[in-house]
Structure formats: structure tokens, C-alpha cells
Enzyme design. Structure first.
Site, PDB file in Angstrom:
ATOM      1  CG  ASN A   9       7.564   4.572-112.547  1.00  0.00           C
ATOM      2  OD1 ASN A   9       6.372   4.689-112.146  1.00  0.00           O
ATOM      3  ND2 ASN A   9       8.171   3.604-113.439  1.00  0.00           N
ATOM      4  CG  HIS A  96       8.658   0.562-116.501  1.00  0.00           C
ATOM      5  ND1 HIS A  96       8.804  -0.505-116.135  1.00  0.00           N
ATOM      6  CD2 HIS A  96       9.416   1.345-116.064  1.00  0.00           C
ATOM      7  CE1 HIS A  96       9.876  -0.236-115.136  1.00  0.00           C
ATOM      8  NE2 HIS A  96       9.965   0.956-114.970  1.00  0.00           N
ATOM      9  N   GLY A 174      15.665  -1.694-109.670  1.00  0.00           N
ATOM     10  CA  GLY A 174      15.130  -2.052-108.486  1.00  0.00           C
ATOM     11  C   GLY A 174      16.031  -3.061-107.676  1.00  0.00           C
TER      12      GLY A 174
END
Ligand code: 13P
Length: 270
Positions: A9, A96, A174
Site C-alpha cells: 500500500n 483503511h 507507520g
């Protein structure tokens, strides 16, 4: 495990130059791993066609990061499922956490998208997962149940047939804080059992993990029996890092006989 699926992604990243060097690297170093893996690349919408031209002759599938709930009309800035399908997309990411957060997508909207993606014979990758606050307050399972329940209430008990579920704890995305693989294993098992309570006829439930995966931690995740794939953000932007992850997965899983049966899911595509 009877299939393994690795999805890149790219989020809001990439450029024409980056795409050229990414696929140059694949041509030179990584093509041997493409035969035996299901790999999906989901670039920003503007680059879908460019990436499609690059993967046309190699065994990589095209993924989209989003789709609109409408098929056509006055919806400025949106992309329809028919447009995605026309240019070669096979998988579409929905729900998401970044879209739930920044675009206020709720389970109603997510259900509408899943409905359309399945109607047009593409494969939804449904992302679910809890925040750090939820986790710290022991609410992980409650949140996951609600995310699944709401979709089942709208689309029915059989909705999880031919769908990929991606468990992405938001606090691990992240941040470099990958979750504890043993905990993830428990949650994946829970998700599968929960889906089966509704749909005892379901044969394969494919649950991916996503959140700070890299070449150093990948083995600890893929060695868990209910982690059937990976949804990778930052580490998928660098071809060398991404294909190192694929190489490690390939080498670790190749001796598992059932590994090669995952192609069932690709066979559904037309
Ligand atoms: P990172 O791999 O950058 O943590 O992102 C995970 C993710 O959100 C994939 O959809």
C-alpha cells in the site's frame, strides 16, 4: 495456511521516477520470486495505469487504495469501480484506518464499497483494527467485533466469502512499533472463528497483518499459523526492502505444501 498474499500500500507516495526504478529493480533482482507469490501493488490512483503497464507481463496484481460508492455522475474527484476494473485493478483496499480517520468513512460507507467491489468481481481488502486507546483499555476484541458485525448487519452473513481481511492495529501503523506476533496470532484466530460463527460454509478466510512490517521482523509474523499475508506501507516504497520481505517469506514458506494452494483467490478474478 493455504495461501499467502503480500500487498504493497503505497498510500500518498511515489512518482514517475520512483515507479521506473522500482520496476527496474524487479526486472534485475526479483523476478524469480514472482512466480510463487501473490503480490499486489496499490499505488495512488493517478499511477494505476502506469503500474499496470509495468506489471502486465509479470505475476503481480494491481490494487487500488480506494473506490467511490457511486458508479458515475457529479462526484468530483472520485473514481468508480468500473473505471478501476477497466484499467486492470483486481484488489481494492477498503476501511483503511487513514480513510476512516481523515475521510470519516464509517461502516455504512465501507459496506457500500464492499458491495460494489464484490458485485464487479474484484476482491476487497477490508482493514480493521483498534486505536492505542482502545488497546490500552482492553477493547481490541470489542472494536473488531463491532467492525465485523456492522458489515454483516448490512451485507449479510456470507459477506466474508472471497474477501481479504487485513488486521491493522492503528498504533502499529507507520510507527515502527510492530505488534507482538503472538498477540496478532491470537487476534487473527479470533477473527477467523468469529466469521465462522456467522458463516459455517466459508472455506478459506484470509487474514493479513499490517503495521510496521520490515525485513527484520517479517519472519516472526509469517511463522504464525493464522497470519496469511501482509499489508505493507512504508517498507513497500523501497523495492529492495520490499523484495527482501518477499524473499524471506518465500524462503520460509516454500516448504509448506499448502503454500501453493493460495491461488484459489486469484482464480476468482476475471
Ligand atoms: P506501515 O507498514 O507503514 O506501518 O503501514 C501499514 C499500513 O497501513 C498498510 O496499509
Amino acid at each position: 495456511m493455504n495461501k499467502f498474499l503480500i500487498v504493497a500500500n503505497w498510500k500518498l507516495n511515489g512518482s514517475i521516477n520512483m515507479i521506473s526504478s522500482f520496476f527496474e529493480y524487479i526486472k534485475l533482482h526479483a523476478s524469480i520470486y514472482l512466480e510463487k507469490n501473490v503480490i499486489v501493488i496499490a499505488p495512488p490512483t493517478i499511477y494505476l495505469e502506469r503500474v499496470y503497464r509495468k506489471i502486465a507481463k509479470i505475476n503481480i496484481f494491481l490494487g487500488a487504495q480506494n473506490v467511490d460508492i457511486n458508479l458515475k455522475g457529479a462526484f468530483t474527484g472520485e473514481t468508480s469501480i468500473t473505471m478501476l476494473k477497466e484499467i486492470g485493478v483486481k484488489y481494492v483496499i477498503v476501511g483503511h484506518s487513514e480513510r476512516r480517520l481523515w475521510h470519516h468513512e464509517n461502516n455504512d460507507i465501507i459496506s457500500k464499497k464492499i458491495y460494489l467491489i464484490k458485485k464487479f468481481n474484484l476482491i476487497p481488502i477490508l482493514c480493521i483494527g483498534e486505536t492505542k486507546y482502545d488497546r490500552d483499555h482492553g477493547k481490541t476484541i470489542t472494536i473488531i467485533k463491532k467492525q465485523l458485525d456492522d458489515i454483516i448487519a448490512i451485507l449479510g452473513k456470507l459477506v466474508f466469502q472471497n474477501i481479504v481481511i487485513a488486521y491493522e492495529p492503528i498504533w502499529a501503523i507507520g510507527t515502527g512499533l510492530a505488534a507482538d506476533p503472538k498477540n496478532i496470532q491470537l487476534i487473527h484466530k479470533f477473527i477467523k472463528n468469529y466469521v465462522r460463527i456467522y458463516d459455517s460454509s466459508i472455506k478459506n478466510i484470509l487474514v493479513q497483518y499490517g503495521g510496521s512490517i520490515n525485513q527484520k521482523n517479517v519472519k516472526s509474523f509469517i511463522s504464525q499459523p493464522d497470519i496469511d499475508g501482509l499489508l505493507i506501507g512504508s517498507a513497500s516504497l523501497n523495492a529492495e526492502e520490499f523484495f527482501k520481505i518477499i524473499q524471506i517469506s518465500h524462503n520460509f514458506l516454500k516448504n509448506k505444501i499448502s503454500y501453493y494452494k493460495y491461488f484459489y483467490i486469484s482464480n476468482h478474478l476475471n
